[in-house]
Write an enzyme that holds these catalytic residues in place. Sequence first.
Site, PDB file in Angstrom:
ATOM      1  N   SER A 255       0.828  -1.207   0.000  1.00 49.44           N
ATOM      2  CA  SER A 255       0.000   0.000   0.000  1.00 49.44           C
ATOM      3  C   SER A 255       0.863   1.258   0.000  1.00 49.44           C
ATOM      4  O   SER A 255       2.029   1.240   0.417  1.00 49.44           O
ATOM      5  CB  SER A 255      -0.885   0.003   1.242  1.00 49.44           C
ATOM      6  OG  SER A 255      -0.078   0.104   2.397  1.00 49.44           O
ATOM      7  N   GLU A 278       7.183  -0.210  -4.195  1.00 52.91           N
ATOM      8  CA  GLU A 278       6.215  -0.159  -5.282  1.00 52.91           C
ATOM      9  C   GLU A 278       4.858  -0.046  -4.615  1.00 52.91           C
ATOM     10  O   GLU A 278       4.476  -0.922  -3.839  1.00 52.91           O
ATOM     11  CB  GLU A 278       6.332  -1.435  -6.105  1.00 52.91           C
ATOM     12  CG  GLU A 278       5.707  -1.300  -7.458  1.00 52.91           C
ATOM     13  CD  GLU A 278       5.059  -2.593  -7.852  1.00 52.91           C
ATOM     14  OE1 GLU A 278       5.764  -3.588  -8.038  1.00 52.91           O
ATOM     15  OE2 GLU A 278       3.826  -2.581  -7.955  1.00 52.91           O
ATOM     16  N   CYS A 315      -0.850  -4.713  -9.508  1.00 57.40           N
ATOM     17  CA  CYS A 315      -0.399  -3.314  -9.471  1.00 57.40           C
ATOM     18  C   CYS A 315      -0.583  -2.653 -10.825  1.00 57.40           C
ATOM     19  O   CYS A 315      -0.620  -1.432 -10.922  1.00 57.40           O
ATOM     20  CB  CYS A 315       1.056  -3.266  -9.039  1.00 57.40           C
ATOM     21  SG  CYS A 315       2.038  -4.561  -9.754  1.00 57.40           S
ATOM     22  N   GLU A 404      -6.620   4.876  -6.010  1.00 60.40           N
ATOM     23  CA  GLU A 404      -6.607   3.469  -6.426  1.00 60.40           C
ATOM     24  C   GLU A 404      -7.779   2.722  -5.788  1.00 60.40           C
ATOM     25  O   GLU A 404      -8.042   2.867  -4.598  1.00 60.40           O
ATOM     26  CB  GLU A 404      -5.287   2.823  -5.983  1.00 60.40           C
ATOM     27  CG  GLU A 404      -5.129   1.370  -6.419  1.00 60.40           C
ATOM     28  CD  GLU A 404      -3.824   0.725  -5.914  1.00 60.40           C
ATOM     29  OE1 GLU A 404      -3.189   0.029  -6.701  1.00 60.40           O
ATOM     30  OE2 GLU A 404      -3.462   0.909  -4.733  1.00 60.40           O
TER      31      GLU A 404
HETATM   32  P1  NAP Z   1       0.341  -3.337   3.094  1.00 60.24           P
HETATM   33  O1  NAP Z   1      -0.728  -3.130   4.085  1.00 60.24           O
HETATM   34  O2  NAP Z   1       1.104  -2.148   2.664  1.00 60.24           O
HETATM   35  O3  NAP Z   1       1.344  -4.437   3.707  1.00 60.24           O
HETATM   36  C1  NAP Z   1       2.512  -4.862   3.023  1.00 60.24           C
HETATM   37  C2  NAP Z   1       3.588  -5.216   4.045  1.00 60.24           C
HETATM   38  O4  NAP Z   1       4.035  -4.016   4.676  1.00 60.24           O
HETATM   39  C3  NAP Z   1       3.107  -6.120   5.164  1.00 60.24           C
HETATM   40  O5  NAP Z   1       4.161  -6.958   5.522  1.00 60.24           O
HETATM   41  C4  NAP Z   1       2.779  -5.154   6.274  1.00 60.24           C
HETATM   42  O6  NAP Z   1       2.894  -5.732   7.564  1.00 60.24           O
HETATM   43  C5  NAP Z   1       3.842  -4.088   6.086  1.00 60.24           C
HETATM   44  N1  NAP Z   1       3.381  -2.767   6.536  1.00 60.24           N
HETATM   45  C6  NAP Z   1       2.238  -2.147   6.206  1.00 60.24           C
HETATM   46  N2  NAP Z   1       2.153  -0.946   6.810  1.00 60.24           N
HETATM   47  C7  NAP Z   1       3.283  -0.823   7.540  1.00 60.24           C
HETATM   48  C8  NAP Z   1       3.784   0.195   8.398  1.00 60.24           C
HETATM   49  N3  NAP Z   1       3.107   1.317   8.633  1.00 60.24           N
HETATM   50  N4  NAP Z   1       4.969  -0.013   9.002  1.00 60.24           N
HETATM   51  C9  NAP Z   1       5.663  -1.146   8.780  1.00 60.24           C
HETATM   52  N5  NAP Z   1       5.239  -2.149   7.986  1.00 60.24           N
HETATM   53  C10 NAP Z   1       4.065  -1.991   7.377  1.00 60.24           C
HETATM   54  O7  NAP Z   1      -0.207  -3.994   1.783  1.00 60.24           O
HETATM   55  P2  NAP Z   1      -1.128  -5.264   1.562  1.00 60.24           P
HETATM   56  O8  NAP Z   1      -1.348  -5.999   2.829  1.00 60.24           O
HETATM   57  O9  NAP Z   1      -0.488  -6.004   0.486  1.00 60.24           O
HETATM   58  O10 NAP Z   1      -2.487  -4.698   0.984  1.00 60.24           O
HETATM   59  C11 NAP Z   1      -3.211  -3.618   1.546  1.00 60.24           C
HETATM   60  C12 NAP Z   1      -3.572  -2.615   0.462  1.00 60.24           C
HETATM   61  O11 NAP Z   1      -2.401  -2.222  -0.234  1.00 60.24           O
HETATM   62  C13 NAP Z   1      -4.482  -3.125  -0.636  1.00 60.24           C
HETATM   63  O12 NAP Z   1      -5.827  -3.039  -0.307  1.00 60.24           O
HETATM   64  C14 NAP Z   1      -4.130  -2.226  -1.788  1.00 60.24           C
HETATM   65  O13 NAP Z   1      -4.851  -1.023  -1.695  1.00 60.24           O
HETATM   66  C15 NAP Z   1      -2.688  -1.938  -1.589  1.00 60.24           C
HETATM   67  N6  NAP Z   1      -1.800  -2.750  -2.465  1.00 60.24           N
HETATM   68  C16 NAP Z   1      -1.389  -2.201  -3.612  1.00 60.24           C
HETATM   69  C17 NAP Z   1      -0.567  -2.927  -4.443  1.00 60.24           C
HETATM   70  C18 NAP Z   1      -0.072  -2.338  -5.717  1.00 60.24           C
HETATM   71  O14 NAP Z   1       0.766  -2.976  -6.324  1.00 60.24           O
HETATM   72  N7  NAP Z   1      -0.526  -1.199  -6.149  1.00 60.24           N
HETATM   73  C19 NAP Z   1      -0.159  -4.216  -4.097  1.00 60.24           C
HETATM   74  C20 NAP Z   1      -0.605  -4.757  -2.909  1.00 60.24           C
HETATM   75  C21 NAP Z   1      -1.418  -3.993  -2.105  1.00 60.24           C
HETATM   76  P3  NAP Z   1       1.726  -6.641   8.219  1.00 60.24           P
HETATM   77  O15 NAP Z   1       2.077  -8.028   7.857  1.00 60.24           O
HETATM   78  O16 NAP Z   1       1.835  -6.367   9.670  1.00 60.24           O
HETATM   79  O17 NAP Z   1       0.433  -6.168   7.656  1.00 60.24           O
END
Ligand code: NAP
Length: 534
Positions: A255, A278, A315, A404
């Site tokens: 995210s 990314e 993505c 998004e």
């Molecule tokens: P995410 O919430 O960003 O998590 C990805 C990784 O980063 C996880 O290991 C998470 O830990 C860690 N993380 C998240 N926030 C953090 C913070 N503030 N400090 C430290 N580490 C952190 O992404 P996601 O779980 O894949 O998906 C959530 C949302 O992200 C989706 O709904 C979508 O909107 C977006 N996304 C976008 C793309 C893209 O390519 N555009 C791809 C995937 C997701 P935890 O294991 O503790 O959660």
Amino acid sequence: MTFILYQLPVNTHTTMLGTSFIGYSRGLSTGPQAFAINPANGEVMEPGYAAPSSAEVEQAVSLAASAFPVYRMTSASERAKFLRAIAAEIEASVDAIAARGAAETGLPEARLRGETARTIGQLRLFATMLDDGSWLDARIETAIPDRQPIAKPDLRSMLRPLGPVAVFCASNFPLAYSVAGGDTASALAVGCPVIVKAHSSHPGTAEIVASAVVRASQACQMPEGVFSVLYGSGRDVGMTLVKHPSVKAVGFTGSFAGGRALMDAAAARPEPIPVYAEMSSINPVVMLPGILAEKSAALAEGFFQSLTMGVGQFCTNPGLLFLQDGSQQPFIDALTELIHKAAPGVMLNAGICQAYQDATSNAAKQLGVTQIASTNPPSNGQGAPMIFVCSAESFLQNPALTHEMFGPASLIVIGSLDEIAAAAEALEGQLTASIHGTSAELAANGNLLEILERRAGRIIFNGFPTGVEVCHSMVHGGPYPSTSGGRSTSVGTMAAARFARAVAWQNAPQSLLPAELQDANPLSIPRMVDGKRC
Ligand code: NAP
């Protein structure tokens, strides 16, 4: 809650323990446990995955730091052998990966098998990059001692590894951008140890792949600490890694909020480090009127396939489509028919499903926006394909319409060519931009192409953005906020340069130069010598 005991298919060497991989040891199982949840049916899967203690996180980083001086001096051929061994071990575990991966992500087994093949292919591609040696960008300028007014020194440069890299696994690529995915493969290729923060959505898949990497590492006699995998939360374990002085770079897919938090933490360190994140991209597509008049039904079908592939959780999903006013109706009619009949699909996890519902409900509420939805209602955990339509005027006035919607939803914006150009100009950085047009239309729209080039990392002609080729010339990156910087790619062999820095040797004796820079070129790698490629 129903717990199921996960059975590994036969033909795998992995015993599921539910603990972190700390070098060649496993962590203790005493930390707070998290369980994978099957998004298709809500079943909770054994085993529980224990968060590592602070001491275990410290141990993983300390092992990586002590492995670095040894690992960075391994030869390119030793590292190529290591990457190929990882590929072979993963290949041998494909049945277990596909079964557990499908249960943890809701993705079909066929997709998991395909993604495993891509992951293996990536590892082998980085091995061939090492065999070739051109990634090092080796340059030699020979000395001119009698140059006037001052002598020219002998200067030789090439890329060298940065140090231990923290890799955050992606929820939407449980293999190709997770434990042994592109970030890990590129960091290991250049000589950096890797500490992976597993994604909480697919811990079992992570364990199977991590076991494969560890087996390969031991078989290739790599120094302990070259690879570790930690479970636990991003805010705790992940942040500890990013702030740790021994960690020298970060790879992340996820995210915008998560990526930005890591960027800020890395920048605030006493020694700031690069974060290659990314994040979010809506991947604009433009369809010009001439091509729409020629094949609106085929374009509607192609757009629909790109939009709904993997339940839109890519993505590169096409989240925005520009159509010129007056040309749109046959295309929208054909797309509406496909959307009405479309089946909802299981999304990766409950959080992503909820975020999709929130984003699409929010889009539907915006002024001047109409909605076209599937007539098949989604069940729990599912996302249904959806289209929104608005005028370019509404779009230009409302920044909320550029957010998004991670899933199978897209916004169609209708306006004049000038308005489309203005809307494209107003967009933030994107991973991709696509344009459909006849040859004459493409030739006549240089202005629009120039805007798209400034906005995106990859420009696609008469095609759709999903489907990222892994090769030497791929750019899967783009200006902020699609990535943290836009000067690199996370897919393809150019990704290796992210985890290396150029070092120059001035007037160094031959015996103290790396083999890659010695006069005799004992490794026969391509180099630039006195300005000429040879
Ligand atoms: P995410 O919430 O960003 O998590 C990805 C990784 O980063 C996880 O290991 C998470 O830990 C860690 N993380 C998240 N926030 C953090 C913070 N503030 N400090 C430290 N580490 C952190 O992404 P996601 O779980 O894949 O998906 C959530 C949302 O992200 C989706 O709904 C979508 O909107 C977006 N996304 C976008 C793309 C893209 O390519 N555009 C791809 C995937 C997701 P935890 O294991 O503790 O959660």
